[in-house]
Motif scaffolding. Sequence first.
Motif, short mmCIF file in Angstrom:
data_model
loop_
_atom_site.label_atom_id
_atom_site.label_comp_id
_atom_site.label_asym_id
_atom_site.label_seq_id
_atom_site.Cartn_x
_atom_site.Cartn_y
_atom_site.Cartn_z
N ALA A 22 0.81 -1.22 0.00
CA ALA A 22 0.00 0.00 0.00
C ALA A 22 0.85 1.27 0.00
N GLY A 26 2.53 6.60 -4.39
CA GLY A 26 1.27 7.29 -4.17
C GLY A 26 1.23 8.01 -2.84
N TYR A 103 5.63 1.62 -13.39
CA TYR A 103 6.00 1.91 -12.00
C TYR A 103 7.50 1.69 -11.82
N PHE A 220 -6.32 3.81 -4.87
CA PHE A 220 -4.98 3.57 -5.41
C PHE A 220 -3.99 3.34 -4.28
N SER A 223 -3.73 -0.04 -2.80
CA SER A 223 -3.40 -1.11 -3.76
C SER A 223 -4.59 -1.99 -4.09
#
Length: 434
Positions: A22, A26, A103, A220, A223
Motif C-alpha cells: 500500500a 502514491g 512503476y 490507489f 493497492s
Amino acid sequence: MVQPRESFGSRLGFIMAAVGSAVGLGNMWRFSYLTAENGGAAFVLLYIGFTLLIGLPVLLAELALGRGAQRSPIAALVHYGGSGWGWRGAMFVACGFLSLSYYSVIAGWTIRYAVESLTLGFPSDPEAHFAAISTGGAAIAWHLVFMLVSVTIVLVGVHKGIERVALVLMPLLFVVVCGIAIYAATLDGAGAGYTYYLTADFSGMFSFSVVSDAASQAFFSLSLGMGAMLTYASYLSEEHHLPDESLVIAMTDFAVAFIAGLAVFPLIFALGLSEAVGESTVGALFITLPKAFSEMGPAGSVLAPVFFMALAVAALTSAISLLEVVVAAAIDSLGWTRTRAALVGGAVITALGVGPALDLRVLDWMDKIAGNLLLVAGGLALAVFVGWVMQSPMGEVARGAEGVRWLFLWRWLLRVPVPLVLAAVLYASIAALF
Ligand code: TRP
C-alpha cells in the motif's frame, strides 16, 4: 503441480507486506499534492471518509476472497464464481503487467537519484538533469536494475523473500519519514508549508472532480482493484483476524501519506520553492525536491540520499506485490514453478517497460489507463463479486474473527454504496480522459 501452498510466517509479517504494497509512490507524493491542491484539511477529511467507506470494505473483500479461495485472482474468481469469471481475473493479471512496467521506470529514477546524491552530489540544473535521465537508455538501465531486485525477492518466495524484506524495510521507512518530518519542522518558514498543505477550504467538497480524486486516491493508495491484496491474502491461514488487519493496514497507509506531506511541504516552503509545487506531475518530485536539498547545504546532502532511498524502498515493496500477482497466477493457473514464473514474468514486464522508459507520454498514458480506469473498474467488479456472487463472504471473514458485529454492514456497503460510488468515479475518469 500440487506443492503445498506457501504462507506468511507471522501476523506482523503479513501486515508489513500488505502495508509495503500500500505504501508507495502514491503516499510519498501523490497524496500530498492532491491535498494541497484540493482544499487541504477538507480534502484530508474526504479522503479519510472514502478510506473508511470505500477502501476498507473493498480491502476486506479482497482479503476474504484470497484467503477463502487459497488461490490467486484468476483461480479465486473461478473457484467462487464459475469459469465465466476467469476473464475478470485475467484482467487483474494484465493490470499487473501494465502497472509494474511503468512503476518500475519511475522507481528506477528514485534509485538513480539515491545513488547519485550520495556519490556525485547535486546537479546544478535539476530540471535539465531530470530531462536527461528520465527517458532513453539511462532510464531503461535503471528500470532493469529495479526489476532485477524485485524479481530476486519474489523468486525467493513469500515467506523468505517478500515477508522478510517487508519486515526489515517498512519499519525503517516509517522511521525515516517521521525523522524527515521532525527535521523539517525545525526549519524557518516551515509554517508556510503547513499552511499550504492543510489550510481547509471546504468549497471543493462540492466539486465532482475533487470528490472523485479523493475516492480514487484512497483506492490507489491501498493497492486495491487488481488482486494484489487478494493474492497476499491467499497465503493466510484461518487464524487471521481479517477485519482488524484491514483496519491496521488502512490506518498505517494513511499515516504514512499524511506524515510524508508534513515532511515534503515544509522543506519546499522553507527554501522558498513554492512556485514549483503547482506542477502536479511526478517530475516535481524529481526537480523541486532536489532543488530544495541542494539549497540546504550540508544537511541536504544527508537528507537527499536518505529521502530517495526511502522512495525507492516504498516503490520496491509495492512493486513486489504487483509482480506477485503475475507470478502467483502463473503458478496457480499454468502450474509453473515460482522460479520460472518470476523469471518469465519479470522479463516480459521489463520488456514492456521500454515503452514508458522511452517516452514520458507513454508513461503518463499507462498511468491513466491502469491507475485510474482499470483499478476502479477492478474494484467495482470485486465489490459486486463479493457482495452478490461469492457464497457466504461473511462466514469467511468470521473465521478467526468471531463476534464482529458489523459484518452485515460491510456486505451491504459492498452491495450498494461502493459500486455506486465506484461507478461514478469510473465515469469521472473516463470523462476526464476524453
Ligand atoms: N499503493 C501503491 C502506492 O501508493 C500503488 C498501487 C496501486 C499498487 N495499485 C497497486 C501497488 C497494486 C501494488 C499493487 O503507490
